[in-house]
Design an enzyme around this catalytic site. Structure first.
Site, PDB file in Angstrom:
ATOM      1  N   HIS A 176      -2.745   7.187   2.338  1.00  0.00           N
ATOM      2  CA  HIS A 176      -3.265   5.928   1.779  1.00  0.00           C
ATOM      3  C   HIS A 176      -4.662   5.687   2.352  1.00  0.00           C
ATOM      4  CE1 HIS A 176      -4.001   1.868   0.834  1.00  0.00           C
ATOM      5  NE2 HIS A 176      -3.754   1.417   2.053  1.00  0.00           N
ATOM      6  N   ASN A 222     -10.137   0.112   0.232  1.00  0.00           N
ATOM      7  CA  ASN A 222      -8.673   0.154   0.199  1.00  0.00           C
ATOM      8  C   ASN A 222      -8.195  -0.493  -1.104  1.00  0.00           C
ATOM      9  OD1 ASN A 222      -5.945  -0.298   0.545  1.00  0.00           O
ATOM     10  ND2 ASN A 222      -6.118  -0.988   2.666  1.00  0.00           N
ATOM     11  N   CYS A 244       0.818  -1.229   0.000  1.00  0.00           N
ATOM     12  CA  CYS A 244       0.000   0.000   0.000  1.00  0.00           C
ATOM     13  C   CYS A 244       0.848   1.274   0.000  1.00  0.00           C
ATOM     14  CB  CYS A 244      -0.947   0.001   1.184  1.00  0.00           C
ATOM     15  SG  CYS A 244      -2.037  -1.434   1.204  1.00  0.00           S
TER      16      CYS A 244
HETATM   17  O1  UT7 Z   1      -3.499  -0.854   3.754  1.00  0.00           O
HETATM   18  C1  UT7 Z   1      -3.179  -0.973   5.098  1.00  0.00           C
HETATM   19  C2  UT7 Z   1      -3.893  -2.172   5.573  1.00  0.00           C
HETATM   20  N1  UT7 Z   1      -4.994  -2.119   6.374  1.00  0.00           N
HETATM   21  C3  UT7 Z   1      -5.367  -1.260   7.322  1.00  0.00           C
HETATM   22  O2  UT7 Z   1      -4.900  -0.177   7.463  1.00  0.00           O
HETATM   23  C4  UT7 Z   1      -6.403  -1.752   8.247  1.00  0.00           C
HETATM   24  C5  UT7 Z   1      -6.088  -1.371   9.673  1.00  0.00           C
HETATM   25  N2  UT7 Z   1      -7.032  -1.937  10.609  1.00  0.00           N
HETATM   26  C6  UT7 Z   1      -8.342  -1.622  10.616  1.00  0.00           C
HETATM   27  O3  UT7 Z   1      -8.791  -0.836   9.807  1.00  0.00           O
HETATM   28  C7  UT7 Z   1      -9.195  -2.214  11.703  1.00  0.00           C
HETATM   29  O4  UT7 Z   1      -8.403  -2.888  12.631  1.00  0.00           O
HETATM   30  C8  UT7 Z   1     -10.262  -3.183  11.127  1.00  0.00           C
HETATM   31  C9  UT7 Z   1     -11.299  -2.398  10.361  1.00  0.00           C
HETATM   32  C10 UT7 Z   1      -9.617  -4.213  10.249  1.00  0.00           C
HETATM   33  C11 UT7 Z   1     -10.978  -3.896  12.280  1.00  0.00           C
HETATM   34  O5  UT7 Z   1     -11.542  -2.952  13.167  1.00  0.00           O
HETATM   35  P1  UT7 Z   1     -11.416  -3.158  14.728  1.00  0.00           P
HETATM   36  O6  UT7 Z   1     -12.166  -2.080  15.353  1.00  0.00           O
HETATM   37  O7  UT7 Z   1      -9.939  -3.282  15.021  1.00  0.00           O
HETATM   38  O8  UT7 Z   1     -12.192  -4.523  14.943  1.00  0.00           O
HETATM   39  P2  UT7 Z   1     -11.642  -5.925  15.470  1.00  0.00           P
HETATM   40  O9  UT7 Z   1     -10.731  -6.570  14.477  1.00  0.00           O
HETATM   41  O10 UT7 Z   1     -11.135  -5.735  16.867  1.00  0.00           O
HETATM   42  O11 UT7 Z   1     -12.966  -6.756  15.529  1.00  0.00           O
HETATM   43  C12 UT7 Z   1     -14.035  -6.386  16.385  1.00  0.00           C
HETATM   44  C13 UT7 Z   1     -15.156  -7.398  16.227  1.00  0.00           C
HETATM   45  C14 UT7 Z   1     -14.697  -8.850  16.321  1.00  0.00           C
HETATM   46  O12 UT7 Z   1     -15.707  -9.561  17.015  1.00  0.00           O
HETATM   47  P3  UT7 Z   1     -15.525  -9.936  18.589  1.00  0.00           P
HETATM   48  O13 UT7 Z   1     -14.275 -10.768  18.637  1.00  0.00           O
HETATM   49  O14 UT7 Z   1     -15.390  -8.619  19.272  1.00  0.00           O
HETATM   50  O15 UT7 Z   1     -16.768 -10.662  18.879  1.00  0.00           O
HETATM   51  C15 UT7 Z   1     -14.667  -9.306  14.898  1.00  0.00           C
HETATM   52  O16 UT7 Z   1     -14.901 -10.710  14.777  1.00  0.00           O
HETATM   53  O17 UT7 Z   1     -15.740  -7.269  14.922  1.00  0.00           O
HETATM   54  C16 UT7 Z   1     -15.812  -8.552  14.294  1.00  0.00           C
HETATM   55  N3  UT7 Z   1     -15.686  -8.372  12.863  1.00  0.00           N
HETATM   56  C17 UT7 Z   1     -16.740  -8.140  12.060  1.00  0.00           C
HETATM   57  N4  UT7 Z   1     -18.037  -8.011  12.311  1.00  0.00           N
HETATM   58  C18 UT7 Z   1     -18.859  -7.757  11.284  1.00  0.00           C
HETATM   59  C19 UT7 Z   1     -14.567  -8.394  12.112  1.00  0.00           C
HETATM   60  N5  UT7 Z   1     -14.879  -8.165  10.824  1.00  0.00           N
HETATM   61  C20 UT7 Z   1     -16.215  -7.998  10.764  1.00  0.00           C
HETATM   62  C21 UT7 Z   1     -17.114  -7.731   9.724  1.00  0.00           C
HETATM   63  N6  UT7 Z   1     -18.427  -7.618  10.029  1.00  0.00           N
HETATM   64  N7  UT7 Z   1     -16.721  -7.578   8.454  1.00  0.00           N
END
Ligand code: UT7
Length: 319
Positions: A246, A276, A113
Site C-alpha cells: 500500500h 496515499n 487502505c
Molecule cells: O494508509 C495508512 C495511513 N497512513 C500512514 O501510513 C502514515 C504513517 N505515518 C507517517 O507517514 C508519518 O508518521 C507522517 C508522515 C504522518 C509524519 O512523519 P513524522 O516523521 O512521524 O513526523 P511527526 O508527526 O513526528 O511530526 C514532526 C514535526 C512536527 O513538528 P514538531 O512537533 O516537531 O515541532 C509536526 O508538527 O513535523 C510537523 N509537521 C509538519 N511540518 C510541515 C507535521 N505535518 C507537517 C507538514 N509540514 N505537513
C-alpha cells in the site's frame, strides 16, 4: 480445482494535480518537509462533480477492455472504498448501473487502505468456490472529501483515484494465496470518527491519525503478512519479482523491502506521484507497472494492504 487469475488491469486518476508547492502556498508546510517525510511530490484530486463511482467507472472500463470482457460477462463486482458515493446504495451497485450491466452480485467492502487486498481475496474465494466465474475488483476513493484541509499533518498525505482488476476462473493460479488480518483495538490510531444521525454530523467527518503509531504498526505488519503469504503460497520471498505495498509513505515502502531482503528495484513506488489513495493505491500501482511493460505475464507479484481498522493483508499472485 478452480483458481482465479488477473485477466486485466485498469486505473484512473482525476486530471487535477496539486503539487506540494501549491499546498505550501495555502498552509504552513513545505515541499522539502513533505518529500523528506513521505516521498510525496504531488497528488491528484477529484473535481467537485466527480464521485467515487465515476473514478471507479473509468478504471473498470479500462480493466474490462484489457481483459477482453464486457461488463455483462462479469458476475461479481466488489468495490473497496471508505469514501462511498452514498450511505446506500453501495458504490458497487452504482458502478454496475454506470457500466450498463445488471443481475450479477455487487457489494462494497470497507477495510480502508487494506480494502483492495481484502476485496481481491474475497472475489478469489467466490471464484474458487465455483459460484462465480469472473469478477471486477475495484479500489476507488475520494479521500480529499474527508480531509481537514487545515490539518497539515494529514491533508498533505492523501490523493484521489481508482484502480481495478478483472479476475477470471482459471486452471492454474493466478492468485496463489491471500492472508487477511485486523486488530480492532487499534481503531483509534486512524479513523474518521463520525456519522450522520437525524441529519446532523455526530463526531468528526475528518480523517484523524496518530502518524507515528501508524508508521510503526505498518512496518511490522507488512513484514509479517509478506512472510505469512509467502509460506502459504509456497513461494519464497526471493522468487517475488515485484513488491507492491500500500502506497502510504516512501519510508514505509523502503523499510518493508529492506526487512524482506528484496532489492529496491523490485519495489513498486507510485506514492511520489499519487500520494496515499487508500484502497485505490495498490491497483493503481499494479496497473501503472503492467501498462509500462515492467510487470509481465509470469511475474510473481506481492500485493499488500495496511490501514485503518486496524487492518492488513497480502496476496501473492502470478500475472
Ligand atoms: O494508509 C495508512 C495511513 N497512513 C500512514 O501510513 C502514515 C504513517 N505515518 C507517517 O507517514 C508519518 O508518521 C507522517 C508522515 C504522518 C509524519 O512523519 P513524522 O516523521 O512521524 O513526523 P511527526 O508527526 O513526528 O511530526 C514532526 C514535526 C512536527 O513538528 P514538531 O512537533 O516537531 O515541532 C509536526 O508538527 O513535523 C510537523 N509537521 C509538519 N511540518 C510541515 C507535521 N505535518 C507537517 C507538514 N509540514 N505537513
Amino acid at each position: 480445482m478452480i483458481r482465479s487469475r488477473i485477466a486485466g488491469t485498469g486505473a484512473y486518476l482525476p486530471p487535477t494535480i496539486v503539487t506540494n508547492d501549491e499546498l505550501a502556498r495555502r498552509m504552513d508546510t513545505s515541499d522539502a518537509w513533505i518529500q523528506e517525510r513521505t516521498g510525496i511530490r504531488q497528488r491528484h484530486l477529484a473535481d467537485k462533480g466527480q464521485s467515487t463511482s465515476d473514478l471507479a467507472l473509468e478504471a473498470s472500463r479500462r480493466a474490462l477492455e484489457a481483459a477482453g470482457l464486457s461488463a455483462a460477462q462479469v458476475d461479481l463486482i466488489v468495490v473497496a472504498t471508505s469514501t462511498p458515493d452514498y450511505i446506500f446504495p453501495s458504490t458497487a451497485c452504482l458502478l454496475q448501473a454506470k457500466l450498463g450491466a445488471k443481475g450479477g452480485a455487487a457489494f462494497d467492502l470497507q477495510a480502508v487502505c487494506s480494502g483492495f487486498v481484502y476485496a481481491l481475496a474475497t472475489a478469489d474465494s467466490f471464484i474458487r468456490a465455483g459460484t462465480h466465474r469472473s469478477a471486477l475488483v475495484v479500489g476507488a476513493e475520494v479521500f480529499s472529501r474527508i480531509l481537514d484541509w487545515n490539518d497539515r499533518a494529514t491533508c498533505v498525505l492523501f490523493g484521489d483515484g481508482a484502480g481495478a482488476v478483472v479476475l477470471t476462473a482459471a486452471q492454474v493460479p493466478g492468485i496463489h494465496a491471500s492472508v487477511l488480518h485486523a486488530d480492532g483495538s487499534l481503531a483509534g490510531i486512524l479513523s474518521v470518527p463520525g456519522n450522520v444521525c437525524g441529519g446532523t454530523i455526530i463526531g468528526s467527518p475528518f480523517l484523524q491519525m496518530q502518524g507515528g503509531q501508524v508508521f510503526k504498526v505498518a512496518v511490522k505488519v507488512l513484514d509479517e503478512a509478506a512472510r505469512e503469504v509467502s509460506a502459504a503460497a509456497g513461494i519464497a520471498l526471493e522468487q517475488v519479482d515485484w513488491l507492491i505495498p500500500h502506497q502510504a509513505n516512501l519510508r514505509i515502502l523502503e523499510a518493508t523491502a529492506k526487512r524482506l531482503g528484496l532489492p529496491r528495484e523490485r519495489l513498486v513506488v507510485t506514492v511520489d506521484r499519487h500520494a496515499n489513495t487508500s484502497a485505490a493505491s495498490v491497483p493503481l500501482a499494479l496497473d501503472e507497472f503492467v501498462r509500462a511493460g515492467r510487470i509481465k505475464p509470469g511475474h510473481k507479484v506481492m500485493l499488500q494492504g495496511v490501514g485503518g481498522g486496524f487492518t492488513w493483508g497480502a496476496s501473492l499472485v502470478t500475472m
